[in-house]
Design an enzyme around this catalytic site. Structure first.
Site, PDB file in Angstrom:
ATOM      1  N   PRO A   1     -23.373 -20.894 -16.569  1.00  0.00           N
ATOM      2  CA  PRO A   1     -23.436 -22.296 -17.225  1.00  0.00           C
ATOM      3  C   PRO A   1     -24.522 -22.178 -18.321  1.00  0.00           C
ATOM      4  CG  PRO A   1     -24.294 -22.510 -15.184  1.00  0.00           C
ATOM      5  CD  PRO A   1     -23.612 -21.156 -15.084  1.00  0.00           C
TER       6      PRO A   1
ATOM      7  N   GLU B   1     -26.547 -20.316  -8.962  1.00  0.00           N
ATOM      8  CA  GLU B   1     -28.119 -19.973  -9.301  1.00  0.00           C
ATOM      9  C   GLU B   1     -28.182 -18.788 -10.030  1.00  0.00           C
ATOM     10  OE1 GLU B   1     -27.226 -22.738  -5.922  1.00  0.00           O
ATOM     11  OE2 GLU B   1     -26.713 -20.762  -6.298  1.00  0.00           O
TER      12      GLU B   1
ATOM     13  N   ARG C   1      -3.402 -12.697 -23.528  1.00  0.00           N
ATOM     14  CA  ARG C   1      -2.602 -13.391 -24.356  1.00  0.00           C
ATOM     15  C   ARG C   1      -2.472 -12.889 -25.647  1.00  0.00           C
ATOM     16  NH1 ARG C   1      -3.523 -17.766 -27.727  1.00  0.00           N
ATOM     17  NH2 ARG C   1      -1.689 -18.389 -28.023  1.00  0.00           N
TER      18      ARG C   1
ATOM     19  N   ASP D   1      -2.610 -19.922 -33.828  1.00  0.00           N
ATOM     20  CA  ASP D   1      -3.454 -20.696 -32.845  1.00  0.00           C
ATOM     21  C   ASP D   1      -4.002 -22.007 -33.152  1.00  0.00           C
ATOM     22  OD1 ASP D   1      -4.940 -17.747 -30.909  1.00  0.00           O
ATOM     23  OD2 ASP D   1      -3.125 -18.684 -30.976  1.00  0.00           O
TER      24      ASP D   1
HETATM   25  N1  LIG Z   1     -21.059 -23.224 -13.376  1.00  0.00           N
HETATM   26  C1  LIG Z   1     -20.836 -21.969 -13.318  1.00  0.00           C
HETATM   27  C2  LIG Z   1     -21.519 -21.231 -12.050  1.00  0.00           C
HETATM   28  C3  LIG Z   1     -21.285 -19.818 -11.915  1.00  0.00           C
HETATM   29  C4  LIG Z   1     -20.747 -19.188 -12.899  1.00  0.00           C
HETATM   30  C5  LIG Z   1     -20.433 -19.618 -14.004  1.00  0.00           C
HETATM   31  C6  LIG Z   1     -20.352 -21.170 -14.423  1.00  0.00           C
HETATM   32  C7  LIG Z   1     -19.756 -21.472 -15.443  1.00  0.00           C
HETATM   33  C8  LIG Z   1     -19.307 -20.699 -16.595  1.00  0.00           C
HETATM   34  N2  LIG Z   1     -18.962 -22.005 -17.479  1.00  0.00           N
HETATM   35  C9  LIG Z   1     -19.376 -23.055 -17.183  1.00  0.00           C
HETATM   36  O1  LIG Z   1     -19.789 -22.894 -15.726  1.00  0.00           O
END
Ligand SMILES: Nc1ccccc1-c1cnco1
Length: 241
Positions: A87, A114, A156, A171
């Site tokens: 994230p 985490e 793709r 696209d």
């Molecule tokens: N929330 C998460 C938790 C663990 C690994 C990736 C994510 C992630 C990737 N893109 C948005 O969230």
């Protein structure tokens, strides 16, 4: 040489959908190679521990550096690009998808929310490109779903995977606008009619109608895309002056 993708995860079964449908056919046709690895294969202790409490305290667990270090030593090669969904990553975009589709070898490291001990990424970056990427601003449990998303967007684009070759400009997002609504037969369905201009055969009118619909939808749903479009246009005008 086909693109090779390796995924390291504690939930290998989660990646099975990559072997289905479109990507499955790409695998069968040798357009893609896929390896899915269980991180626990690199654990050293009887409990096969992959994470531990975070230094500094706080909730949740952090994935152990030793385990990840050994796994990446085995899975990554000389020409690997390491992708770590998180994230806290930079946004994954269609542009990045095209970049990844040009690579020879992608390794995806699936971490828990985490995260993975940061030293794993610091160490890997000594030997290969490392991208921490986010697929959006929401909280997942781990990176596996993000890998499914990124892999689909990348595969793709590989030559031969899709029936009709996808050119970059076709696209959506490539002209900076969202796609407008689409319709097919019947012409009236549950008293809802298809916009008559689409049946007019007047291609200039149809093109204008579609662009108007795309602009309206973008204005209402993604005004941020319009700001970027305007900024790009202004830059283009500045350059033209
Ligand atoms: N929330 C998460 C938790 C663990 C690994 C990736 C994510 C992630 C990737 N893109 C948005 O969230």
């Amino acid at each position: 040489r086909p693109l090779r993708i390796d995924v390291v995860t504690i939930f290998p079964e989660y990646l099975e959908p990559l072997r289905a449908a479109l990507l499955g056919r790409a695998l069968d046709r040798g357009l893609l190679e896929l390896g899915v690895h269980d991180l626990r294969d690199w654990t050293h202790d009887v409990h096969r521990a992959v994470d531990d409490a975070p230094y500094g305290g706080g909730p949740g667990m952090v994935m152990k550096p030793q385990v990840w270090g050994d796994a990446l030593d085995d899975v990554c090669g000389e020409r690997t690009r390491l992708i770590v969904p998180t994230p806290a990553g930079r946004p994954f975009t269609q542009r990045l998808a095209h970049e990844y589709a040009e690579q020879e070898h992608l390794v995806f490291a699936c971490g828990r929310y985490e995260g993975i001990d940061q030293r794993v990424l610091t160490d890997a970056a000594r030997r290969m490109p490392v991208d921490e990427v986010s697929i959006g601003d929401y909280v997942l449990v781990g990176g596996e779903a993000a890998v499914l998303v990124i892999a689909e967007a990348v595969v793709r684009l590989l030559p031969g995977v899709l029936g009709n070759p996808v050119s970059a400009e076709q696209d959506s997002f490539s002209d900076g606008l969202l796609e407008g609504p689409s319709y097919t037969r019947p012409e009236v369905w549950r008293e809802l009619a298809v916009p008559s201009v689409l049946r007019s055969g007047n291609h200039a009118l149809i093109e204008r109608h579609r662009r108007d619909e795309a602009l309206a939808r973008t204005f209402h749903r993604r005004p941020d895309l319009l700001e970027r479009l305007a900024a790009d246009d202004l830059d283009a005008r500045d350059r033209a002056v």
